[in-house]
Enzyme design. Structure first.
Site, PDB file in Angstrom:
ATOM      1  N   ILE A   1      47.174  37.420  -5.690  1.00 52.43           N
ATOM      2  CA  ILE A   1      48.212  36.350  -5.465  1.00 52.43           C
ATOM      3  C   ILE A   1      49.248  37.181  -4.616  1.00 52.43           C
ATOM      4  O   ILE A   1      49.540  38.361  -5.157  1.00 52.43           O
ATOM      5  CB  ILE A   1      48.906  35.794  -6.579  1.00 52.43           C
ATOM      6  CG1 ILE A   1      47.992  34.865  -7.459  1.00 52.43           C
ATOM      7  CG2 ILE A   1      50.189  35.008  -6.319  1.00 52.43           C
ATOM      8  CD1 ILE A   1      47.650  33.747  -6.663  1.00 52.43           C
TER       9      ILE A   1
ATOM     10  N   HIS B   1      42.254  35.778 -18.142  1.00 50.94           N
ATOM     11  CA  HIS B   1      41.326  36.755 -17.799  1.00 50.94           C
ATOM     12  C   HIS B   1      40.225  36.933 -19.042  1.00 50.94           C
ATOM     13  O   HIS B   1      40.670  36.727 -20.229  1.00 50.94           O
ATOM     14  CB  HIS B   1      42.067  37.944 -17.669  1.00 50.94           C
ATOM     15  CG  HIS B   1      41.055  39.263 -17.259  1.00 50.94           C
ATOM     16  ND1 HIS B   1      40.494  39.496 -15.963  1.00 50.94           N
ATOM     17  CD2 HIS B   1      40.608  40.220 -18.192  1.00 50.94           C
ATOM     18  CE1 HIS B   1      39.634  40.289 -16.229  1.00 50.94           C
ATOM     19  NE2 HIS B   1      39.598  40.968 -17.442  1.00 50.94           N
TER      20      HIS B   1
HETATM   21  N1  LIG Z   1      48.797  39.184  -7.754  1.00 51.73           N
HETATM   22  C1  LIG Z   1      47.677  38.850  -8.706  1.00 51.73           C
HETATM   23  N2  LIG Z   1      46.744  38.183  -8.186  1.00 51.73           N
HETATM   24  C2  LIG Z   1      45.897  37.756  -9.126  1.00 51.73           C
HETATM   25  C3  LIG Z   1      45.669  38.184 -10.556  1.00 51.73           C
HETATM   26  C4  LIG Z   1      46.748  39.060 -10.879  1.00 51.73           C
HETATM   27  O1  LIG Z   1      46.631  39.591 -12.019  1.00 51.73           O
HETATM   28  N3  LIG Z   1      47.846  39.497 -10.041  1.00 51.73           N
HETATM   29  N4  LIG Z   1      44.681  37.910 -11.413  1.00 51.73           N
HETATM   30  C5  LIG Z   1      43.354  37.448 -10.529  1.00 51.73           C
HETATM   31  C6  LIG Z   1      42.503  36.916 -11.505  1.00 51.73           C
HETATM   32  N5  LIG Z   1      41.582  38.167 -11.607  1.00 51.73           N
HETATM   33  C7  LIG Z   1      41.909  38.485 -13.103  1.00 51.73           C
HETATM   34  O2  LIG Z   1      41.925  37.747 -13.872  1.00 51.73           O
HETATM   35  C8  LIG Z   1      40.962  38.946 -10.861  1.00 51.73           C
HETATM   36  C9  LIG Z   1      40.341  38.181  -9.692  1.00 51.73           C
HETATM   37  C10 LIG Z   1      39.619  38.872  -8.711  1.00 51.73           C
HETATM   38  C11 LIG Z   1      39.530  40.222  -8.839  1.00 51.73           C
HETATM   39  C12 LIG Z   1      38.931  41.035  -7.781  1.00 51.73           C
HETATM   40  O3  LIG Z   1      38.387  42.061  -7.710  1.00 51.73           O
HETATM   41  N6  LIG Z   1      38.434  40.091  -6.473  1.00 51.73           N
HETATM   42  C13 LIG Z   1      37.805  40.831  -5.433  1.00 51.73           C
HETATM   43  C14 LIG Z   1      37.236  39.670  -4.469  1.00 51.73           C
HETATM   44  C15 LIG Z   1      36.324  38.717  -4.997  1.00 51.73           C
HETATM   45  C16 LIG Z   1      36.107  37.643  -4.321  1.00 51.73           C
HETATM   46  O4  LIG Z   1      36.674  37.427  -3.188  1.00 51.73           O
HETATM   47  O5  LIG Z   1      34.797  36.989  -4.580  1.00 51.73           O
HETATM   48  C17 LIG Z   1      38.536  41.933  -4.640  1.00 51.73           C
HETATM   49  O6  LIG Z   1      39.840  41.458  -4.645  1.00 51.73           O
HETATM   50  O7  LIG Z   1      38.140  42.794  -4.122  1.00 51.73           O
HETATM   51  C18 LIG Z   1      39.954  40.892  -9.841  1.00 51.73           C
HETATM   52  C19 LIG Z   1      40.900  40.329 -10.742  1.00 51.73           C
HETATM   53  C20 LIG Z   1      43.633  36.336  -9.591  1.00 51.73           C
HETATM   54  N7  LIG Z   1      44.732  36.759  -8.567  1.00 51.73           N
HETATM   55  N1  GAR Z   2      39.456  38.006 -13.566  1.00 50.06           N
HETATM   56  C1  GAR Z   2      39.524  36.478 -13.601  1.00 50.06           C
HETATM   57  C2  GAR Z   2      38.477  35.827 -14.104  1.00 50.06           C
HETATM   58  O1  GAR Z   2      37.276  36.524 -14.188  1.00 50.06           O
HETATM   59  N2  GAR Z   2      38.403  34.579 -14.651  1.00 50.06           N
HETATM   60  C3  GAR Z   2      37.435  33.892 -15.117  1.00 50.06           C
HETATM   61  O2  GAR Z   2      36.655  33.103 -14.335  1.00 50.06           O
HETATM   62  C4  GAR Z   2      36.145  32.021 -15.166  1.00 50.06           C
HETATM   63  C5  GAR Z   2      36.444  30.766 -14.451  1.00 50.06           C
HETATM   64  O3  GAR Z   2      35.742  29.682 -15.300  1.00 50.06           O
HETATM   65  P1  GAR Z   2      36.134  28.349 -14.661  1.00 50.06           P
HETATM   66  O4  GAR Z   2      36.086  28.185 -13.309  1.00 50.06           O
HETATM   67  O5  GAR Z   2      35.036  27.500 -15.525  1.00 50.06           O
HETATM   68  O6  GAR Z   2      37.454  28.131 -15.537  1.00 50.06           O
HETATM   69  C6  GAR Z   2      37.081  32.234 -16.489  1.00 50.06           C
HETATM   70  O7  GAR Z   2      36.049  32.855 -17.413  1.00 50.06           O
HETATM   71  C7  GAR Z   2      38.079  33.224 -16.348  1.00 50.06           C
HETATM   72  O8  GAR Z   2      38.568  33.753 -17.514  1.00 50.06           O
END
Ligand SMILES: Nc1nc2c(c(=O)[nH]1)N[C@@H](CN(C=O)c1ccc(C(=O)N[C@@H](CCC(=O)O)C(=O)O)cc1)CN2
Ligand code: GAR
Length: 479
Positions: A338, A354
């Site tokens: 984000i 998460h």
């Molecule tokens: N500014 C923030 N943005 C997002 C957060 C956050 O805490 N702060 N949470 C994530 C959701 N998330 C964990 O809960 C998470 C999602 C994705 C990644 C990640 O490593 N993504 C990869 C790309 C994956 C893809 O494009 O398929 C990457 O960035 O290399 C880690 C944690 C949502 N946004």
């Molecule tokens: N780090 C982010 C992450 O891993 N999020 C996880 O992706 C799944 C989405 O499921 P859904 O699309 O069925 O809600 C959920 O398990 C959520 O916790």
């Protein structure tokens, strides 16, 4: 068929509205009691029939005839699948009668009335479940209109009896999302409390507010009230705790969207004081986007795809969410970072779920099944209680657990303030898929509980910056 009924409704509304004098009042209960208001309100007018009795006959027959037709199931919500009104959530002991009245009033009927016109009738008769509303003329000039009121009440009673099984179309339940800020209340001379809500839908009719008044333990009634220009609205706050305005939610997904679906379903069932107004995704064909399109929820693509013209920039995304008047953003399996523009625009208003007990197993690279594989591979063990020197080893036992975390979002992955967590056991022979499924079930429960608190403004910030959820039953306790 629809056209004729619409024209019918129009003719009734026209006949009721375009005449020099008259009044209307939407009464919640069949009652002959007339609330004397400290300042008369000019509300609605009735067309000047050639003679008094012709007027009464005309109004009675047209009102009765039109209401019977207006209320015919399938008319008012024809284009949208019909939903029967969910019984109101049992209000907690602390909720005052006014708040339960208000919840019924705001959540289940004002949208319909304001969207359709004050002539529409609706709902059933049992005050314990859903309100019955009557529209009756309320005379400030003599027995003529009082007689008219009684005639119309009789007609409506018969007419509404026909509506008893009437349900509120889903569109009315979604209209509420356009509704206004906190209701305020007007103290009436007899110390009745009138809670009014600005009513966008009827402004063109000169009706600006709908109000719900109550007297402790007695009947409730609803008014449509017009504030003429220059009239002082003596609106004062009353002590009764009033539920906050319904919140507008945006959900961000990248995959199946099961968390999004459970939140949306909870909203439709009336469990959340909020509505999902828009879905944001980086994958327009993902399961969450499909569900949104099937349920009439707009889908927005973010971020821009690398080489294509599709998708929004961060500033465009902020503008789009502002145009929906979004209050809170819920990340639910959204896999992109984000941007800081959005975080600054929605301070303390973006949540993420998460699938591990942060800070363990979080950060870049930790998403989806990868998280559960890491938990299993680590053999992570958490003691279920503090072991101390005094406690011999055989009393302390190792509990292997993981579970969902809901946290506020800051500019890094998974480092925002933790708001809620829930433990889920890890079994020795779990596969990542089995563990993911067990954790996901708990996610659905936890996210709905947290969003419920969010929409009811029960999240408070401690002085050291830690967010807490105030208990629903006892405001002095925290979850
Ligand atoms: N500014 C923030 N943005 C997002 C957060 C956050 O805490 N702060 N949470 C994530 C959701 N998330 C964990 O809960 C998470 C999602 C994705 C990644 C990640 O490593 N993504 C990869 C790309 C994956 C893809 O494009 O398929 C990457 O960035 O290399 C880690 C944690 C949502 N946004
Ligand atoms: N780090 C982010 C992450 O891993 N999020 C996880 O992706 C799944 C989405 O499921 P859904 O699309 O069925 O809600 C959920 O398990 C959520 O916790």
């Amino acid at each position: 068929m629809q056209e004729s009924q619409a024209s019918l409704r129009h003719s009734l509304l026209t006949s009721l509205l375009h005449s020099p004098q008259g009044h209307c009042r939407i009464q919640r209960q069949p009652t002959t009691e007339v609330v004397t208001r400290h300042t008369p309100r000019r509300l609605l007018c009735f067309s000047p029939a050639p003679s008094v009795f012709a007027r009464l006959r005309f109004l009675r027959s047209s009102a009765r005839f039109c209401l019977l037709r207006l209320c015919r199931p399938g008319l008012l919500g024809s284009a949208v699948p019909r939903l029967s009104l969910p019984p109101p959530r049992a209000s907690s002991a602390s909720a005052s009668p006014s708040s339960s009245c208000w919840q019924l009033f705001e959540a289940q009927l004002v949208p319909k009335l304001c969207s359709l016109s004050p002539v529409a009738c609706s709902a059933t008769v049992n005050t314990a479940t859903t309100p019955s509303w009557k529209i009756v003329p309320d005379s400030v000039s003599g027995f003529l209109l009082l007689l008219l009121r009684r005639l119309l009440v009789e007609s409506l009673k018969k007419g509404l009896g026909f509506c008893a099984e009437h349900t509120i179309p889903m569109e009315a339940q979604q209209i509420l999302s356009r509704f206004c800020p906190k209701p305020s209340s007007l103290l009436l001379p007899s110390h009745k409390k009138l809670h009014t809500l600005p009513c966008v839908g009827l402004k063109n009719l000169g009706i600006q507010r709908l109000g719900c008044s109550y007297t402790e333990g007695k009947k409730k009634r609803v008014f449509c009230v017009r504030r003429t220009i220059g009239e002082e609205a003596a609106e004062v706050k009353v002590g009764a705790t009033m539920p906050a305005r319904r919140k507008k939610l945006a959900v961000f997904v990248s995959g199946g969207g099961s968390n999004f679906k459970s939140i949306h379903e909870a909203s439709l069932k009336g469990l959340l004081h909020g509505d999902v107004l828009v879905l944001v995704t980086n994958k327009h064909d993902c399961g969450g986007a499909e569900y949104a399109r099937n349920n009439g929820i707009p889908v927005v693509l973010f971020p821009k795809v690398k080489d294509g013209s599709d998708g929004l920039s961060p500033s465009e995304l902020v503008d789009t969410l502002r145009s929906f008047q979004v209050d809170f953003i819920l990340l639910a399996g959204f896999l992109k970072l984000i941007p800081v523009e959005l975080i600054q625009a929605y301070e303390k208003s973006i949540l993420n779920i998460h699938p591990s007990l942060l800070p363990a197993f979080g950060g870049k690279g930790y998403y989806g099944l990868k998280v559960h594989k890491a938990v299993i591979a680590s053999g992570a063990r958490y003691t279920s209680r503090q072991t101390s020197h005094a406690v011999s080893l055989e009393l302390s036992h190792f509990v292997w657990e993981t579970g969902p975390t809901i946290h506020f979002v800051d500019e890094h992955y998974d480092t925002g303030r933790i708001l809620a967590q829930r433990a889920v056991p890890v079994l020795a022979n779990d596969t990542a898929e089995e563990l993911a499924s067990r954790v996901l079930k708990e996610e659905h429960r936890l996210y709905v509980e947290v969003v419920e608190a969010l929409c009811e403004e029960r999240i408070v910030w401690r002085e050291d910056g830690v967010p807490l959820i105030r208990s629903k039953d006892n405001p002095n306790e925290f979850c």
